[in-house]
Structure formats: C-alpha cells, structure tokens
Design an enzyme around this catalytic site. Structure first.
Site, mmCIF file in Angstrom:
data_model
loop_
_atom_site.group_PDB
_atom_site.id
_atom_site.type_symbol
_atom_site.label_atom_id
_atom_site.label_comp_id
_atom_site.label_asym_id
_atom_site.label_seq_id
_atom_site.Cartn_x
_atom_site.Cartn_y
_atom_site.Cartn_z
ATOM 1 N N CYS A 1 35.962 50.529 30.448
ATOM 2 C CA CYS A 1 35.095 51.195 31.427
ATOM 3 C C CYS A 1 34.933 52.676 31.091
ATOM 4 O O CYS A 1 35.855 53.468 31.308
ATOM 5 C CB CYS A 1 35.685 51.012 32.832
ATOM 6 S SG CYS A 1 34.708 51.792 34.119
ATOM 7 N N CYS B 1 34.795 54.948 34.205
ATOM 8 C CA CYS B 1 36.122 55.163 34.801
ATOM 9 C C CYS B 1 36.948 56.140 33.967
ATOM 10 O O CYS B 1 37.571 57.049 34.498
ATOM 11 C CB CYS B 1 36.910 53.855 34.869
ATOM 12 S SG CYS B 1 35.988 52.463 35.523
ATOM 13 N N ASP B 2 36.967 55.926 32.651
ATOM 14 C CA ASP B 2 37.977 56.593 31.819
ATOM 15 C C ASP B 2 37.422 57.615 30.824
ATOM 16 O O ASP B 2 38.209 58.337 30.202
ATOM 17 C CB ASP B 2 38.776 55.531 31.035
ATOM 18 C CG ASP B 2 39.486 54.575 31.982
ATOM 19 O OD1 ASP B 2 39.847 55.010 33.090
ATOM 20 O OD2 ASP B 2 39.677 53.398 31.620
HETATM 21 P P1 FAD Z 1 37.351 42.544 41.853
HETATM 22 O O1 FAD Z 1 38.053 43.823 42.042
HETATM 23 O O2 FAD Z 1 37.313 41.939 40.493
HETATM 24 O O3 FAD Z 1 37.974 41.497 42.884
HETATM 25 C C1 FAD Z 1 37.655 40.139 42.824
HETATM 26 C C2 FAD Z 1 38.796 39.384 43.451
HETATM 27 O O4 FAD Z 1 38.390 38.027 43.617
HETATM 28 C C3 FAD Z 1 40.063 39.348 42.609
HETATM 29 O O5 FAD Z 1 41.136 39.872 43.362
HETATM 30 C C4 FAD Z 1 40.264 37.877 42.260
HETATM 31 O O6 FAD Z 1 41.646 37.494 42.275
HETATM 32 C C5 FAD Z 1 39.492 37.193 43.376
HETATM 33 N N1 FAD Z 1 38.939 35.888 42.991
HETATM 34 C C6 FAD Z 1 38.123 35.623 41.931
HETATM 35 N N2 FAD Z 1 37.781 34.327 41.933
HETATM 36 C C7 FAD Z 1 38.373 33.766 43.024
HETATM 37 C C8 FAD Z 1 38.393 32.455 43.562
HETATM 38 N N3 FAD Z 1 37.727 31.456 42.982
HETATM 39 N N4 FAD Z 1 39.118 32.219 44.692
HETATM 40 C C9 FAD Z 1 39.827 33.221 45.287
HETATM 41 N N5 FAD Z 1 39.850 34.482 44.804
HETATM 42 C C10 FAD Z 1 39.118 34.757 43.695
HETATM 43 N N6 FAD Z 1 36.302 51.439 39.053
HETATM 44 C C11 FAD Z 1 36.184 52.723 39.496
HETATM 45 O O7 FAD Z 1 35.407 52.985 40.425
HETATM 46 N N7 FAD Z 1 36.962 53.714 38.964
HETATM 47 C C12 FAD Z 1 37.885 53.499 38.020
HETATM 48 O O8 FAD Z 1 38.562 54.422 37.549
HETATM 49 C C13 FAD Z 1 38.052 52.162 37.556
HETATM 50 N N8 FAD Z 1 38.970 51.887 36.617
HETATM 51 C C14 FAD Z 1 39.190 50.583 36.258
HETATM 52 C C15 FAD Z 1 40.238 50.321 35.383
HETATM 53 C C16 FAD Z 1 40.529 49.015 35.046
HETATM 54 C C17 FAD Z 1 41.705 48.741 34.137
HETATM 55 C C18 FAD Z 1 39.712 47.952 35.543
HETATM 56 C C19 FAD Z 1 40.024 46.519 35.155
HETATM 57 C C20 FAD Z 1 38.643 48.217 36.375
HETATM 58 C C21 FAD Z 1 38.369 49.540 36.756
HETATM 59 N N9 FAD Z 1 37.328 49.861 37.630
HETATM 60 C C22 FAD Z 1 37.203 51.149 38.087
HETATM 61 C C23 FAD Z 1 36.347 48.855 38.067
HETATM 62 C C24 FAD Z 1 36.682 48.312 39.468
HETATM 63 O O9 FAD Z 1 38.009 47.848 39.467
HETATM 64 C C25 FAD Z 1 35.725 47.189 39.828
HETATM 65 O O10 FAD Z 1 34.382 47.630 39.735
HETATM 66 C C26 FAD Z 1 35.969 46.709 41.248
HETATM 67 O O11 FAD Z 1 37.310 46.300 41.412
HETATM 68 C C27 FAD Z 1 35.064 45.527 41.589
HETATM 69 O O12 FAD Z 1 35.391 45.072 42.848
HETATM 70 P P2 FAD Z 1 35.042 43.571 43.309
HETATM 71 O O13 FAD Z 1 35.585 43.457 44.686
HETATM 72 O O14 FAD Z 1 33.618 43.299 43.064
HETATM 73 O O15 FAD Z 1 35.821 42.619 42.309
#
Ligand code: FAD
Ligand code: NAP
Length: 314
Positions: A135, A138-139
C-alpha cells in the site's frame, strides 16, 4: 429474522453496524470469522486516520481498531464468529449460510474486503510490514526522499510507482517481462518520469535485512544477480477480491460485479439487488483506506436502515 446481516467485521462492517443499530435497527448481526478489526490490525503503524495520531511510537492498526467493537456493541450490534459461505436471496428475504446454521435477513451489507496477492519470493513474508508493503498510500510517506522499489507491471504497479515518485527520491520499477499489462498512457507517464528507473525481465530472488527492517532486495536479471539497497519495496502483483459469499450455486454472482470481481455499487453503496449493499475494499473503485471503508460503512448502514424501514414496516 434479522433486520440486517453484515458480512465482515473490518472498518466497513463495524461502521455499518454502528450506524444501523444507533439508527434504530434492532436485530443486526455482524458475521466475522476472526476477531473484529479487519486487515489493518496487521499493520504496525497507521498515521493517516484523521484525528487519531501518535508520533512515537506510531499508533498500530490493532490500537486504532481496539475500541471500535465496544462502541458498536453498546448500540446493540451482535457479533457472530462464523465464516459466511454464501448469501442468497429468495423473494424478498436473504439467506445467510454458515457452516453450522442458516439465517434469514431483511437486508445484507457485504464488507468482506480484499487481499493483496503475495509474489512469493524469499523474505517477502518476513519483512512484510517492516519494509515490504502492498500500500503506497499507507506507507509511501515513510520513505520520503529515500529510494524504493516497486514490483509488478500492471496498472496498480505503474500508478503507484508514479505516486511514490512524488514522495521518494527514486523508484525502481521491477517487472518480470518487458511488456506491461498497464494501459499504454500510464506506461508512457512512468517512462517519462525522471525519478522512475525500469528494471525489466527481472525477478526478485530475495528480500534481506535485519531486525530493524528491510535493507534491500536481490534481483535476478539476464542470469546475473543485482543487489538493490532499498529500505522499501512495494509489491503490486494483483489482489483477490473477497467476493466468494456472493457466488451462487450456478457460478453466477448474486449481484453485478465488474471484470475483476469487484462489487458494483452506486454512491449509496446499493448493489444491483435491492436490500443488498457492499462497502469497503470489496467494492468497485475502493480507495482501500480505513477512513474510506468506514465512510462506505456509514453510508451502507444508513441505506440498510432506510431500506428495512421502507420495505418491512412491521
Ligand atoms: P477488511 O479490513 O479487509 O475487513 C474484512 C473482514 O471481513 C475481515 O476481518 C475478514 O476476516 C472478514 N471476512 C472476509 N470474508 C468473510 C466471510 N466469508 N465470513 C466472515 N467474515 C469474513 N489503510 C489506511 O487507511 N492506512 C494505512 O496505513 C493502512 N495500512 C495498511 C497496512 C497493511 C499491512 C494492510 C494489510 C492494509 C492497510 N490499509 C491501510 C488498508 C486498510 O486496512 C483497508 O483498506 C481496510 O481495512 C478495508 O476495510 P474493509 O472493512 O473493507 O475490509
Ligand atoms: P494485474 O493487472 O493482474 O497485474 C499484476 C502484475 O504483477 C503483472 O504485471 C504480473 O506480471 C505481475 N505479477 C503477478 N504475479 C507476480 C509474481 N509472482 N512475481 C512478479 N510479478 C508478478 O494486477 P493490478 O495491476 O492490480 O490490476 C488488477 C486489475 O485492476 C487490472 O485489470 C487493472 O487493469 C485494473 N486496474 C485498473 C486501474 C485503472 O484503470 N486506472 C488501476 C488499477 C488497476 P505479468 O504481466 O508478467 O503477468
């Protein structure tokens, strides 16, 4: 029957749950197969979530997310620790299928996120979050005025290389071929950027460093090894959209998705199926940021609340 089923408990799912319950929906269950918090809990530092900032030591993703579930549960959101296998719609009612139980719901918000692919070279996992990143938004700032490398030859790699060139002193673009998947105008912009140096027909053999983080990568090019000393490596080799729950028995998707499997939504996070919403990284054109996922979740939560109140006035 549930008023609302939320699939996924990251920033999008938790915020959707907060807005839906606080807005008045009674039976709202968030299906999250792990601990709530989402993928940001894997990050050792986050400094771009507005209003929540700590200089040293950096705020971790886990620390950012830790209070969110408690706030949601306070307004009545329930957490079911289960993996949802499939979401179906029969007439006006959704079916949520988990390995042990089937639930019925009036509306559904899919917040299952997406997962960046790993390239598979030695040291990639060891230095992930300590120099290896997926990302740039992010970084990238952590490498201000430093040299970094980008791996990949698709639109994401080229666009993110251009983004990083605004921040970093130099960007090495490492790609395994000399032809790109990225759109020609994007390739041309990268070629014309004096800060980007192409390293083509090249693969990464190994990422190396110490307990402090990444020191560099060993690249193989034309049978030779090159030692590229960079503290940051950005891997953009595609991502998997977690859309499996929408797959129907005949292989089709419950709602419209684009060619890459991203769920198509409008500005209200409504999908092509009434009562079905999608929010966060799983949706089309997602910025893949915590603040954006949370914003989507709020919009979808409000949308689901309105939908249930309008369609099921019981
Ligand atoms: P997610 O956070 O991916 O959450 C999805 C959830 O759904 C997960 O907990 C998963 O377990 C659950 N899930 C999936 N399928 C199923 C299923 N079938 N049944 C039940 N549960 C399920 N963003 C920033 O803004 N700043 C940053 O500095 C930043 N740094 C990052 C660093 C890393 C290492 C990573 C990996 C990501 C980073 N991001 C950052 C990006 C950010 O984490 C994501 O954009 C954000 O978390 C997306 O949120 P979401 O709720 O859409 O999905
Ligand atoms: P992508 O198009 O699948 O490109 C992935 C790149 O990574 C390819 O160049 C591939 O090399 C390389 N790669 C894959 N596995 C690798 C490995 N193990 N080691 C080294 N390199 C590896 O992925 P993307 O760039 O994320 O794009 C995904 C989709 O979103 C695409 O269809 C893209 O067009 C779209 N997208 C569009 C935009 C836009 O329109 N502005 C922006 C971003 C993404 P090869 O080329 O050799 O296979």
């Amino acid at each position: 029957m549930l008023d609302l089923a939320i699939i996924g408990g990251g920033p999008a799912g938790l915020t959707a749950g907060l807005y839906a319950t606080r807005g008045g929906l009674k039976d709202v269950v968030m299906f999250e197969m792990g601990m709530p918090g989402g993928q940001i809990t894997q990050s050792s530092e986050i400094e771009n979530y507005p209003g929540v900032f700590r200089e040293e030591p950096h705020l971790t993703g886990m620390e950012l997310m830790e209070p969110w579930p408690k706030q949601c549960m306070h307004f009545g959101l329930k957490h079911e620790m289960a993996e949802v296998k499939q979401v179906k719609k029969e007439e006006d009612i959704f079916k949520i299928i988990t390995p042990s139980q089937e639930y019925e719901a009036k509306s559904v918000i899919v917040c299952t996120g997406s997962t960046p692919k790993r390239a598979g070279f030695k040291g990639e996992d060891e230095f992930f979050g300590r120099g290896v990143s997926t990302c740039a938004t992010c970084d990238g700032f952590f490498y201000k005025d430093k040299e970094v490398a980008v791996l990949g030859g698709g639109d994401t790699a080229l666009e993110e290389a251009l983004y990083l060139a605004n921040i970093c002193s130099k960007v090495y673009l490492i790609h395994r071929r000399d032809k790109f998947r990225a759109a020609p105008p994007t390739v041309e912009r990268a070629e014309n950027n004096p800060k980007i140096e192409f390293v083509l027909n090249a693969t990464i053999k190994e990422a190396y460093g110490s307990a402090m983080g990444l020191d560099g990568v060993i690249i193989e090019q034309d049978g030779k090894e090159i030692d590229l000393k960079v503290p940051g490596l950005f891997v953009f080799v595609g991502h998997n959209v977690n859309n499996k729950v929408l797959k129907q028995d005949d292989g089709s998707f419950l709602c419209d998705v684009n060619d890459w499997g991203e769920v198509i939504v409008n500005l209200k996070m409504q999908t092509s199926v009434p009562g079905l919403f999608a929010a966060g990284d799983v949706r089309v054109d997602a910025a893949k940021q915590v603040v954006c996922a949370a914003g989507d979740g709020a919009v979808a939560g409000i949308g689901a609340l309105n939908y249930v109140q309008e369609h099921f006035n019981d």
